[in-house]
Design an enzyme around this catalytic site. Sequence first.
Site, PDB file in Angstrom:
ATOM      1  N   GLN A 175      46.123  34.923  37.747  1.00 60.73           N
ATOM      2  CA  GLN A 175      45.157  34.689  36.434  1.00 60.73           C
ATOM      3  C   GLN A 175      46.109  34.340  35.545  1.00 60.73           C
ATOM      4  OE1 GLN A 175      42.615  33.495  36.655  1.00 60.73           O
ATOM      5  NE2 GLN A 175      41.282  34.286  38.145  1.00 60.73           N
ATOM      6  N   CYS A 320      34.607  36.224  42.620  1.00 52.62           N
ATOM      7  CA  CYS A 320      35.646  35.705  44.050  1.00 52.62           C
ATOM      8  C   CYS A 320      34.930  36.419  44.878  1.00 52.62           C
ATOM      9  CB  CYS A 320      36.665  36.116  43.329  1.00 52.62           C
ATOM     10  SG  CYS A 320      37.476  35.424  42.556  1.00 52.62           S
TER      11      CYS A 320
HETATM   12  N1  PLP Z   1      43.700  38.285  42.013  1.00 50.06           N
HETATM   13  C1  PLP Z   1      43.331  37.690  40.915  1.00 50.06           C
HETATM   14  C2  PLP Z   1      42.764  37.833  39.650  1.00 50.06           C
HETATM   15  C3  PLP Z   1      41.293  36.974  41.444  1.00 50.06           C
HETATM   16  O1  PLP Z   1      41.465  36.551  40.504  1.00 50.06           O
HETATM   17  C4  PLP Z   1      42.060  35.916  42.615  1.00 50.06           C
HETATM   18  C5  PLP Z   1      40.652  35.243  42.608  1.00 50.06           C
HETATM   19  O2  PLP Z   1      39.624  35.365  42.084  1.00 50.06           O
HETATM   20  C6  PLP Z   1      42.519  37.122  43.356  1.00 50.06           C
HETATM   21  C7  PLP Z   1      43.436  37.772  43.240  1.00 50.06           C
HETATM   22  C8  PLP Z   1      41.934  36.339  45.388  1.00 50.06           C
HETATM   23  O3  PLP Z   1      42.904  35.044  45.544  1.00 50.06           O
HETATM   24  P1  PLP Z   1      42.402  34.074  46.265  1.00 50.06           P
HETATM   25  O4  PLP Z   1      41.830  33.588  46.098  1.00 50.06           O
HETATM   26  O5  PLP Z   1      43.699  33.200  46.548  1.00 50.06           O
HETATM   27  O6  PLP Z   1      42.389  35.245  47.706  1.00 50.06           O
END
Ligand code: PLP
Length: 375
Positions: A175, A320
Amino acid sequence: MIYLDNAASAPVHPKALAAAMPFITENFANPSSAHTLGREARLAVIEAREQCAAALGAQPEEIYFTSGGTESDNLAVFSALSVGDKHKIITTEIEHPAVLNACKELQRRGSDVVRISPDGEGIVHAEDIAAAIDDDTAMVSVMAANNETGAIQPIADISELCRQKGVLFHTDAVQAVGSIPLDMRLLEVDMLSVSAHKIGGIKGAGLLYARKGTPISPMIFGGGQERGIRSGTENAAAIAALGAAITEICRDIPERRRRLSRLRDMLIVKLEKIPHSRLNGSRTERLCSNVNFSFADIDGEALVMSLDLIGVFASTASACSAGKQHRSHVLSAMGIDKKWLDGSLRLTLSEHNTEEEIVTAADIIAECVARQRKG
Ligand code: PLP
């Protein structure tokens, strides 16, 4: 439509799309193939690696392409405990599930995991990390900025501390990229995770930066791509897009911050006028793109649905977790009173948002909150 869910996924930058297109259409070749098309695809991966390295102040050979932030976080966490004879990892209660659940799995396999609490503003303190480090500590993993509250963590202090104590330091910067400067020549960071689709790239690509000499070990075995660390045919299109996207988002971070924080602060001022509301997370140490509010006596999920019907797209805590709805582990860890936990709303901005959209969205949110309270 007013899209205020950019922390979940951001619009694809036109330059990222242009970089990807040739490798979806006319050049579908495998970057490992020896013929002309294959070599062209390989060159695109090489160029993207150079772009990613340049954006992070790193060397190209310190960049490992992955499928996204989740894989990069897992690679960092599992690498730290698979090399050497130390058994302990220190992380925080506010990490993304990609780190938290990887640590939970390590714990199940017998490792020792310590989770540090944040303060009421969502910030973790270097002193608390220092107190937890001992001779058995292999790695500390603290995110650069939180995905729910936008709270920026003191990773410069924490990484320096880790370097002094001889402990590896990983940061999930998914982020933070493009909002805070992340120069690997200036920070004592050993590993750093990036996701393409949060910064104007395409879903299905990410990277792990690993400083030269940092021991990392593969989780996926196969043809030996990414110098044996991440086997599997490279996603040339998404990797090319990541190179273009990170270049664009890091081109002028101060200007991006100026523009977005003006919109962010305007939205905060407007939402604070709603009775029984509170801003979650630090006011000052906050990503320029993040607004997170709680409204008392409100069901956040119902609020998100009523905003959706009017064309305002937002999230409760984060988006997420595969559609899972639950109380925010981040707000809970901050010790926020229960009455604020159910009515949270996360609004995250991008360069595409306008002042007019912010004003309209704030009015719509105020209306929806008032309507829900009336029942
Ligand atoms: N780390 C953080 C801080 C996130 O906000 C997210 C997804 O929102 C992820 C990891 C995971 O990323 P990805 O969607 O590319 O797997």
